[in-house]
Design a protein around this motif. Sequence first.
Motif, PDB file in Angstrom:
ATOM      1  N   LEU A   1      38.409  35.191  40.509  1.00  0.00           N
ATOM      2  CA  LEU A   1      39.646  35.841  40.958  1.00  0.00           C
ATOM      3  C   LEU A   1      40.249  35.162  42.186  1.00  0.00           C
ATOM      4  CD1 LEU A   1      38.920  39.655  40.461  1.00  0.00           C
ATOM      5  CD2 LEU A   1      40.029  38.050  38.919  1.00  0.00           C
ATOM      6  N   ARG A   2      39.539  34.160  42.720  1.00  0.00           N
ATOM      7  CA  ARG A   2      40.069  33.463  43.899  1.00  0.00           C
ATOM      8  C   ARG A   2      41.173  32.485  43.499  1.00  0.00           C
ATOM      9  NH1 ARG A   2      34.330  33.423  46.062  1.00  0.00           N
ATOM     10  NH2 ARG A   2      34.333  35.514  46.930  1.00  0.00           N
ATOM     11  N   ALA A   3      42.134  32.308  44.418  1.00  0.00           N
ATOM     12  CA  ALA A   3      43.216  31.315  44.272  1.00  0.00           C
ATOM     13  C   ALA A   3      44.164  31.607  43.110  1.00  0.00           C
ATOM     14  CB  ALA A   3      42.640  29.905  44.156  1.00  0.00           C
TER      15      ALA A   3
ATOM     16  N   LEU B   1      39.013  44.758  47.475  1.00  0.00           N
ATOM     17  CA  LEU B   1      40.239  44.368  48.187  1.00  0.00           C
ATOM     18  C   LEU B   1      40.022  44.256  49.688  1.00  0.00           C
ATOM     19  CD1 LEU B   1      42.985  46.520  46.411  1.00  0.00           C
ATOM     20  CD2 LEU B   1      42.857  44.020  46.442  1.00  0.00           C
ATOM     21  N   GLN B   2      39.193  45.157  50.208  1.00  0.00           N
ATOM     22  CA  GLN B   2      38.992  45.223  51.655  1.00  0.00           C
ATOM     23  C   GLN B   2      38.051  44.127  52.167  1.00  0.00           C
ATOM     24  OE1 GLN B   2      38.169  49.325  52.715  1.00  0.00           O
ATOM     25  NE2 GLN B   2      37.595  48.636  54.770  1.00  0.00           N
ATOM     26  N   ASP B   3      37.235  43.623  51.276  1.00  0.00           N
ATOM     27  CA  ASP B   3      36.194  42.676  51.654  1.00  0.00           C
ATOM     28  C   ASP B   3      36.751  41.247  51.763  1.00  0.00           C
ATOM     29  OD1 ASP B   3      33.992  41.080  51.898  1.00  0.00           O
ATOM     30  OD2 ASP B   3      33.041  41.699  50.023  1.00  0.00           O
TER      31      ASP B   3
ATOM     32  N   GLY C   1      35.060  39.235  48.906  1.00  0.00           N
ATOM     33  CA  GLY C   1      35.898  39.860  47.882  1.00  0.00           C
ATOM     34  C   GLY C   1      37.227  39.164  47.692  1.00  0.00           C
ATOM     35  N   PHE C   2      38.294  39.922  47.772  1.00  0.00           N
ATOM     36  CA  PHE C   2      39.651  39.430  47.538  1.00  0.00           C
ATOM     37  C   PHE C   2      40.029  38.374  48.582  1.00  0.00           C
ATOM     38  CE2 PHE C   2      44.369  40.541  48.008  1.00  0.00           C
ATOM     39  CZ  PHE C   2      44.743  39.766  46.922  1.00  0.00           C
ATOM     40  N   ASP C   3      40.603  37.263  48.127  1.00  0.00           N
ATOM     41  CA  ASP C   3      40.954  36.176  49.058  1.00  0.00           C
ATOM     42  C   ASP C   3      42.389  36.266  49.577  1.00  0.00           C
ATOM     43  OD1 ASP C   3      42.436  35.480  46.875  1.00  0.00           O
ATOM     44  OD2 ASP C   3      41.683  33.425  46.718  1.00  0.00           O
TER      45      ASP C   3
END
Length: 277
Positions: free
Chosen positions: A166-168, A213-215, A219-221
């Motif tokens: 899910l990155r980038a 999302l918060q991480d 987690g989310f980038d």
Amino acid sequence: MRFTVLGSGSTGNAMLIHAGETRVLVDAGLSAREIVRRLVAVGEDISRLDGIIITHEHGDHAGGLRVLLNSVRCPVYISAETRDAYISERRNLSSSEPQKRTEILKHRTAEIVSSKDFKIGQLDFHPFTIPHDAADNFGFTASYQNTCLATVNDLGHITTLVRERLRACAAIVIESNHDRDMLKACAVYPWELKQRIMSRTGHLSNDDIAAWLQDSNDGFDAHAAHLVLTHLSLRANNTFLAKLSAEQAIKMRAPLFQATTEVIISDPKEPTAWIEL
Ligand SMILES: [Zn+2]
Ligand SMILES: [Zn+2]
């Protein structure tokens, strides 16, 4: 590249990705009639599809496929395990359905492997396994001219592999199926179903999405400009709650890792607006 979620929820899922001259339908869980209607509603035409990807055999992702194939000529990109499970599915179906499914898929299948990249027209697909109780389900990223979109529906927890993939990405389509408290309190669902949904191979909750999302470490980038939340439970979630939970989690990120991501909620009955990348 642009995309629209034509509809999402336990009543049926389908999404359209359009890049260059290529148009790909992802899942056919709405009725064939609804898929045709919604394609027209977003200004597209069923005859222009270059491929249909089936992510797993559950009825809300593949239930409309057989009838839809009577009106389209494009191939179905499906893994051998998912095809076999789709053909042998008997729940709520007539006894002649397996035969009909076998027949129609015979010369229409472009067999894929859920861990191997494949291409449809100008779109490059990079599938990856996700934890869900189907035969061989996968999420994927789709890329076109250095822009990437990720789709992950139906998974019980966010694995390390999912976090990485899910990155980038410029946009992420991910399920936010239920609110845990609403699910536990839901009087209509039997306990076995609740356990299935909440299990490690069931569905993601609003809390799971919020935690990811918060991480900002693991987690989310914060790369994605658009986050589309899908597969909202009609009985154990609501649009305001899911959206608020995701937006609050984004706001609570560490100051150095702020995100300007727009949160969009899919609808079971109508397509989202086109999202341009
Ligand atoms: Zn499923
Ligand atoms: Zn589903």
